[in-house]
Scaffold this active site. Structure first.
Site, short mmCIF file in Angstrom:
data_model
loop_
_atom_site.label_atom_id
_atom_site.label_comp_id
_atom_site.label_asym_id
_atom_site.label_seq_id
_atom_site.Cartn_x
_atom_site.Cartn_y
_atom_site.Cartn_z
N GLU A 142 0.82 -1.20 0.00
CA GLU A 142 0.00 0.00 0.00
C GLU A 142 0.87 1.27 0.00
OE1 GLU A 142 -4.11 -1.63 2.06
OE2 GLU A 142 -2.68 -0.54 3.32
N GLU A 299 -6.59 -7.30 -1.37
CA GLU A 299 -7.15 -7.23 -0.02
C GLU A 299 -8.59 -6.71 -0.07
OE1 GLU A 299 -5.17 -4.96 2.98
OE2 GLU A 299 -3.16 -5.58 2.34
N GLU A 347 -4.36 -4.32 14.55
CA GLU A 347 -5.47 -4.79 13.73
C GLU A 347 -6.11 -6.07 14.28
OE1 GLU A 347 -4.79 -3.21 9.31
OE2 GLU A 347 -3.18 -4.56 9.94
N LYS A 348 -6.04 -6.23 15.59
CA LYS A 348 -6.58 -7.47 16.18
C LYS A 348 -8.10 -7.53 16.11
CE LYS A 348 -6.22 -5.62 20.92
NZ LYS A 348 -5.43 -4.40 20.56
#
Length: 659
Positions: A142, A299, A347-348
């Site tokens: 990204e 993604e 990002e859990k």
């Protein structure tokens, strides 16, 4: 049809890896992106390397028939590099340092960062050059998501070099930037800085050029990694994940597309009334950035993300619908972030193919079902997007320049206006391509160019040729205003397009917050309402203002030019307000829906084609069931007669030989 995800085995103990590959095989996973954020593990210190764990993971995946899109691991530098070389950290426009602790804490123009990053890329390429599992290289990750604009001294030096190459002389730059305004005239390139925080708004052309430079700087970095990979592993294709999605506007992906061996994209849905339309819009644009060729969805999410103010889960069926909408617009791969939902880190709470609940969960069951369905669609692979009869132009220069400061309004949003037109096309059931401004317009009967603010002479001539050759052009407010240097086209608005449209606008018509102006066609203008004055023969007024100070003035016009026409919509009408306007203009251009009347607006139709026929995707835009029994063709997947809410059906049409 490739199917998979970002895979981060370094976050998990070794015994989890065997469980991962078992579940991957159950889900039908064929490819994973690996090692994207692994620099600190691969190179824990300057002269210390650790590839053993990655060797084992790649071998394990290969033994289980899973290909690897191998990341170059350069997305986020490790702590030792930042400690030794804090000069790689980006600087904001106000002089603040972006410190480590997140990701992408590096300057695109830093020679120190590039030296260390390319050393890692070289080591990766040499180690895995002959490994049969490697199906592609994944440059960084990204690019520009967090570090697109850097105002450091490194950036200043690189910006001056870019300007020297662009203009050749300081005199040419002074002319392009209009530096006699506010006594900004330069005598040497060394005097020029990035548009850092200043006492007043910086020069607008300087700002625009810095946006162009910043996109180019990352493109040059992409090339640097790519060239090493091509040299060492010439048979392995190289890509990076674009972000054609809401809120991402700083990278000119149409300009980047030629730098990769295949286009890949990340897309995340942002909730709102046009969320489904925006997903289709972005997938459509990605397919046309790829030149109509198949591309790779690198993604998207199985359900909720973690970076929005409120992260709601997807409704039943949305995982499948979102995935197949991308396939409908040309994706030959459906991949997610990520494979296994993290138990720690930023990002859990981001959804994954294997959620915290594990395999006994609705998400994983939906993933397994999708993998099976994509397998049944394998014949679609390689089919190209079929060109539509209508197109919407998407222009990065107009996006960047139209939203700068010191303009008639700060409320204007370029991409929202383009999306409103796209929503109007969908509501009418008319297929339309979203194409970069440099795309060939031949073959399009109708072209819409919303807020085409920046019109260089070359684009002006192309549009005039398009109309003169029988094409039907539609543009709107704040279009044709400037050239490539952000200089006003003199002679009255809409500047470069005024003669083609046969109109003049004496003053812009921005509206204050909350103000509305009614039109006599029943629509309502907000944000902007130009008072249009026809000045050429043959200009037809299609709608006038019915209320306010503008009452009686023209709002929408159309002028026949030979076999073509040029229309102007001088007000912001929103998606619903554009529907009747577009219906009229499309009919005049001979453009109609290919769907049965009862499906128009409820169903989006997208078509991919191969040498033998078409693959027609029918996407339910509503939360209600839709009867599709009137649509012919062999059903490859999805419902035969009644399309469920948020569902997709794929039909196959085989052409008659010679047709």
């Amino acid at each position: 049809m490739a199917f998979g995800a970002d895979y981060n085995p370094e976050q998990w103990p070794r015994e989890t890896w065997d469980e991962d590959v078992r579940l991957m095989r159950e889900a039908g996973v064929t490819v994973v992106s690996l090692a994207i954020f692994s620099w600190a593990r691969l190179q824990p210190e300057r002269d210390s390397w650790n590839f053993d764990w990655l060797d084992e993971v790649i071998d394990l995946l290969h033994a289980n028939g899973i290909a690897v899109d191998l990341g170059t691991a350069t997305a986020s530098p490790p702590p030792w590099l930042v400690t030794e070389h804090p000069e790689i950290l980006p600087i904001t426009h106000d002089g603040s340092t972006l410190w480590p602790g997140g990701r992408q804490h590096w300057r695109p123009t830093s020679p120190v960062f590039r030296e260390h990053a390319l050393r890692l890329v070289t080591a990766m390429a040499e180690r895995y050059r002959d490994h049969p599992a490697i199906c592609a290289w994944h440059v960084s990750n990204e690019l520009g998501c967090h570090n697109i604009y850097d105002y450091s001294d490194d950036a200043a030096r690189a910006f001056r070099g870019w300007l020297t190459a662009r203009y050749g002389s300081i005199e040419a730059l002074n002319d392009a930037w209009g530096t006699d305004f506010w006594s900004q005239r330069y005598t040497r390139f060394e005097q020029i800085l990035p548009p850092r925080q200043a006492a007043a708004n910086p020069n607008p052309t300087q700002q625009l050029d810095f946006k162009r430079f910043s996109s180019d700087a990352l493109k040059q970095y992409l090339r640097a990694e790519r060239d090493i990979l091509h040299r060492i592993t010439p048979g392995v294709p190289v890509t990076t994940n674009f972000m054609v999605m809401p809120g991402i506007t700083a990278m000119n992906y149409a300009d980047w597309a030629a730098e990769v061996d295949f286009v890949a994209n990340d897309h995340y849905v942002v909730p709102g009334p046009q969320a489904r339309d925006e997903l289709s819009f972005s997938a459509n644009l990605t397919g046309n950035i790829a030149g109509g060729k198949p591309w790779f969805l690198m993604e998207h999410s199985t359900s909720a993300v973690n970076w929005q103010p409120i992260n709601t889960p997807k409704k039943p069926g949305a995982l499948r619908r979102d995935s197949l909408t991308h396939v409908a617009h040309g994706a030959d791969a459906v991949c997610f972030f990520q494979w296994r939902q993290s138990k720690a880190g930023a990002e859990k709470f981001h959804s994954a193919m294997v959620p915290h609940a594990g395999e006994d969960s609705p998400i994983f069951r939906d993933v397994v079902s999708l993998g099976s369905e994509l397998g049944a669609l394998s014949s679609v692979v390689g089919a190209r997007r079929r060109k539509a009869a209508a197109a919407i132009i998407f222009d990065w220069d107009s996006l960047w320049a139209s939203e700068q400061d010191s303009h008639p309004t700060e409320r204007l949003r370029y991409k929202q206006e383009a999306l409103d037109w796209y929503s109007a096309f969908l509501a009418l059931g008319i297929r339309a391509d979203v194409v970069p401004s440099a795309a060939d317009l031949d073959g399009y009967s109708l072209v819409v160019a919303p807020i085409l603010y920046s019109v260089p002479a070359v684009l002006k001539a192309r549009l005039e040729t398009y109309v003169g050759s029988g094409g039907h052009l539609v543009t709107g407010y704040f279009s044709g205003i400037t050239d490539e240097h952000d200089h006003i086209w003199l002679g009255g608005y809409p500047g470069a397009l005024a003669d083609l449209l046969g109109i003049r606008i004496d003053e812009f018509g921005p509206l204050a917050d909350g103000d509305e102006v009614g039109l006599d066609n029943g629509t309502t203008a907000t944000l902007w309402a130009d008072r249009v004055r026809p000045v050429a023969d043959g200009v037809e007024v299609l709608a006038r203002y019915a209320t306010g100070d503008q009452a009686g003035d023209a709002a929408i016009t159309r002028r026949a030019v030979g076999a073509g026409s040029a229309a102007y919509v001088g007000a912001r009408l929103g998606a619903e307000g554009l529907e009747p306007v577009l219906a009229d203009l499309a009919a005049r251009a001979g453009v109609a829906s290919e769907l049965p009347v009862g499906l128009r607006g409820a169903v989006e139709q997208a078509i991919r084609a191969d040498d033998d026929g078409d693959y027609v995707f029918l996407i339910n835009r509503t939360d209600a069931a839709v009867d599709i029994s009137g649509v012919d063709g062999e059903t490859l997947t999805g419902e035969e007669t009644t399309l469920a809410p948020r569902s997709v059906a794929v039909r196959r049409y085989v052409r008659t030989p010679g047709a």
